[in-house]
Design an enzyme around this catalytic site. Structure first.
Site, mmCIF file in Angstrom:
data_model
loop_
_atom_site.group_PDB
_atom_site.id
_atom_site.type_symbol
_atom_site.label_atom_id
_atom_site.label_comp_id
_atom_site.label_asym_id
_atom_site.label_seq_id
_atom_site.Cartn_x
_atom_site.Cartn_y
_atom_site.Cartn_z
ATOM 1 N N SER A 130 0.842 -1.094 0.119
ATOM 2 C CA SER A 130 0.199 0.090 0.185
ATOM 3 C C SER A 130 0.852 1.129 -0.127
ATOM 4 O O SER A 130 1.840 1.283 0.595
ATOM 5 C CB SER A 130 -0.948 0.138 1.153
ATOM 6 O OG SER A 130 -1.675 1.128 1.306
ATOM 7 N N LYS A 184 -4.287 -6.753 3.779
ATOM 8 C CA LYS A 184 -4.271 -5.560 2.628
ATOM 9 C C LYS A 184 -5.889 -5.223 2.503
ATOM 10 O O LYS A 184 -6.244 -4.398 1.891
ATOM 11 C CB LYS A 184 -3.407 -6.167 1.403
ATOM 12 C CG LYS A 184 -3.516 -4.821 0.306
ATOM 13 C CD LYS A 184 -3.040 -3.444 0.733
ATOM 14 C CE LYS A 184 -2.890 -2.303 -0.179
ATOM 15 N NZ LYS A 184 -3.680 -2.202 -1.416
ATOM 16 N N HIS A 187 -7.423 -3.515 4.780
ATOM 17 C CA HIS A 187 -6.890 -1.973 4.739
ATOM 18 C C HIS A 187 -7.717 -1.263 3.633
ATOM 19 O O HIS A 187 -8.212 0.003 4.035
ATOM 20 C CB HIS A 187 -5.395 -2.173 4.447
ATOM 21 C CG HIS A 187 -4.812 -0.769 3.964
ATOM 22 N ND1 HIS A 187 -5.027 -0.463 2.606
ATOM 23 C CD2 HIS A 187 -3.944 0.083 4.432
ATOM 24 C CE1 HIS A 187 -4.174 0.785 2.483
ATOM 25 N NE2 HIS A 187 -3.812 1.030 3.625
ATOM 26 N N ASN A 188 -7.848 -1.972 2.408
ATOM 27 C CA ASN A 188 -8.550 -1.172 1.366
ATOM 28 C C ASN A 188 -10.028 -0.731 1.984
ATOM 29 O O ASN A 188 -10.744 0.081 1.537
ATOM 30 C CB ASN A 188 -8.394 -1.983 0.144
ATOM 31 C CG ASN A 188 -7.141 -1.826 -0.454
ATOM 32 O OD1 ASN A 188 -5.988 -1.329 0.083
ATOM 33 N ND2 ASN A 188 -7.030 -1.953 -1.722
ATOM 34 N N GLU A 191 -9.864 2.060 3.985
ATOM 35 C CA GLU A 191 -9.761 3.116 3.137
ATOM 36 C C GLU A 191 -10.936 3.590 2.592
ATOM 37 O O GLU A 191 -11.229 4.811 2.355
ATOM 38 C CB GLU A 191 -8.436 2.598 2.125
ATOM 39 C CG GLU A 191 -8.316 3.741 0.914
ATOM 40 C CD GLU A 191 -7.649 2.883 -0.116
ATOM 41 O OE1 GLU A 191 -6.302 2.627 0.266
ATOM 42 O OE2 GLU A 191 -7.826 2.906 -1.202
HETATM 43 C C1 6PG Z 1 -3.296 1.348 -1.507
HETATM 44 C C2 6PG Z 1 -4.581 1.492 -2.340
HETATM 45 C C3 6PG Z 1 -4.328 0.677 -3.572
HETATM 46 C C4 6PG Z 1 -5.441 1.290 -4.916
HETATM 47 C C5 6PG Z 1 -6.779 1.059 -4.563
HETATM 48 C C6 6PG Z 1 -7.845 1.728 -5.133
HETATM 49 O O1 6PG Z 1 -3.309 0.637 -0.612
HETATM 50 O O2 6PG Z 1 -2.130 1.828 -2.148
HETATM 51 O O3 6PG Z 1 -5.642 0.940 -1.942
HETATM 52 O O4 6PG Z 1 -4.362 -0.481 -3.486
HETATM 53 O O5 6PG Z 1 -5.419 2.510 -4.909
HETATM 54 O O6 6PG Z 1 -6.862 -0.534 -4.770
HETATM 55 O O7 6PG Z 1 -8.846 1.036 -5.104
HETATM 56 P P1 6PG Z 1 -10.221 1.381 -5.598
HETATM 57 O O8 6PG Z 1 -9.802 1.593 -7.105
HETATM 58 O O9 6PG Z 1 -11.093 0.041 -5.579
HETATM 59 O O10 6PG Z 1 -10.688 2.397 -5.137
#
Ligand code: 6PG
Length: 476
Positions: A130, A184, A187-188, A191
């Protein structure tokens, strides 16, 4: 002793190229390969002087350039491309060689690949990375899971490549199988929730109080100095400040349809499978889906009259209330995400060390925040309850925020501004803090129509009432 490379990077789109440069800048020899050789040439032309690169134009050359046991990070699109690349590599590898999938793969795919490669005596790591393109270059947060010995082999490299916080690398072995990609994925999911909460705060300032983007940027800049301090709050201020060529706020010109690649949806799906109430993240996924129905929204706006806004600038108390609602909702989102990881760890036998997960999310990653220190401290203190909300620091924080949180959600409901993540976080909190909820009635209904039985507060066992017959209760 040889000129063989320490690490191979396969797939040189932005993430792969930047990870390769990161490793080279840290002094490691890096062999690089991309299906279309043009990208390899570009990387070497633009950045070849940054370190020891060995460009390869074929898979056999790429593999031959690596010191044994070989360690190859693949960074290709999740799904079939990962299987295709593995299938291409395998015939050229030898026992003990290591493949590391650094993309956003679905954890069940990673577990499958881990076992399939083990049978071929190859070692596999699914490593969540990430931090976006900048993180990949300057120091990401890395979540490797799979073969523990394979991790020991690459640890000296990846811990150097990772972001460092207080001298601790934001990279540690997570656990077996697909656990690294699972962490991960969560984590997302967090996010998604974090960003949804930010957009709800923005919407309130814009739609209820009529603030311009630059004024809202000022509020986020202020929040950055307090307990909400985080990367996402920081870049929110930057996005809101940005003017476009025409001189207006860029954000006002961006189409309000959010896209998604799948990790947030997978997080919600896994929570459903595990039976974990993951309301904040799931609402964030739904909110993106609704944002995508733009044509319907445009038609609906004409059909349904909209309440007017409060038509006054927010006072400090109004701004602080939205900040408190955001903070409390964020605590709920994290508490739910950590509970989900606990449940997954139990279900899959992964033994996840969640204090360590909080530690490696403190830097490098998209959700990096001052707040993560509090979570790490909670796990370190040993006080950790099954739910972070029950831990003293977070309990005190939500209790303090509670009156403002309610006022903000009420205001949003009155004004017709959707705040699904604020509201669902509050509803979860209200559901959690009640020893007795209304599911007793639900159990009665289930027993009425389906003889599903219920338990009683006053005696042990399961019971059924013959509702439609003599009305007697029987023990079953
Ligand atoms: C990270 C981000 C990366 C990516 C996402 C975007 O941790 O660096 O999460 O993995 O930018 O996957 O996800 P979406 O396109 O689903 O918003």
């Amino acid at each position: 002793m040889t000129n063989l490379a320490d690490l191979g990077v396969l797939g040189l789109a932005t993430m792969g190229a930047n990870l390769a440069r990161n490793a080279a800048r840290k002094g490691f020899g890096v062999a690089v390969y991309n299906r279309h050789g043009g990208r390899t040439d570009e990387l070497i032309a633009d950045h070849g002087s940054e370190g020891r690169f060995t460009p390869a134009k074929t898979i056999p050359d790429f593999v031959a350039a690596l010191a044994r046991p070989r360690a190859i990070i693949i960074l290709v699109k999740a799904g079939k491309p990962v299987d295709d690349v593995i299938a291409e590599l395998v015939p050229h590898l030898e026992e003990g060689d290591i493949i590391i999938d650094g993309g956003n793969s679905l954890f069940t795919d990673t577990s499958r690949r881990f076992h399939a490669l083990k049978e071929k005596r190859l070692r596999f790591l699914g490593m969540g990375v990430s931090g976006g393109e900048e993180g990949a270059l300057e120091g990401p947060s890395m979540m490797p899971g799979g073969d523990a010995e394979a991790y020991a082999r690459i640890a000296p490299m990846v811990t150097k490549m990772a972001a460092q916080v207080d001298g601790t690398p934001c990279c540690a072995f997570i656990g077996p199988e697909g656990s690294g990609h699972y962490v991960k994925m969560v984590h997302n999911g967090i996010e998604y929730a974090d960003m949804q909460l930010i957009t709800e705060a923005y919407d309130l300032f814009k739609s209820v109080y009529g603030l311009e983007a630059s004024a809202i940027a000022g509020i986020f800049e202020e929040w950055k100095t307090g307990e909400l301090d985080s990367y996402l709050i920081e870049i929110t201020a930057a996005v809101l400040r940005k003017r476009d060529a025409a001189g207006g706020a860029l954000v006002d010109a961006i189409v309000d349809e959010a896209e998604q690649k799948g990790t947030g949806r997978w997080t919600a799906q896994s929570a459903l499978d595990l039976g974990v109430p993951l309301t904040s993240i799931t609402e964030a996924v739904y909110a993106r889906a609704l944002s995508g129905r733009r044509t319907q929204r445009i038609a609906a706006e004409k059909l349904f009259p909209h309440p007017t806004n409060v038509a006054r600038k927010p006072e400090k108390a109004d701004i602080d209330a939205i900040r408190d609602a955001l903070y409390a909702s964020k605590i709920v989102a994290y508490a739910q995400g950590f509970e989900q990881m606990t449940a997954a760890s139990d279900q899959f036998g992964w033994n996840l060390r969640l204090g360590e997960v909080a530690t490696l999310w403190r830097g490098g990653c998209i959700i990096r925040a001052r707040f993560l220190d509090r979570i790490r401290e909670a796990y370190d203190s040993g006080e950790i309850a099954p739910n972070l909300l029950l831990q003293s620091y977070f309990r005190d924080a939500v209790v303090k925020a509670e009156p403002a949180w309610r006022r903000v959600v009420s205001l949003a409901v009155e004004q017709g501004v959707p705040v699904p993540a604020f509201a669902s976080s509050l509803a979860y909190y209200d559901g959690l803090r009640r020893a007795r909820g209304p599911a007793n009635l639900l159990q009665g209904l289930r027993d009425y129509f389906g003889a599903h039985t219920y338990r009683r507060l006053d005696k042990e066992g399961s019971f059924h009432t013959r509702w439609g017959q003599d009305g007697d209760e029987i023990s079953v």
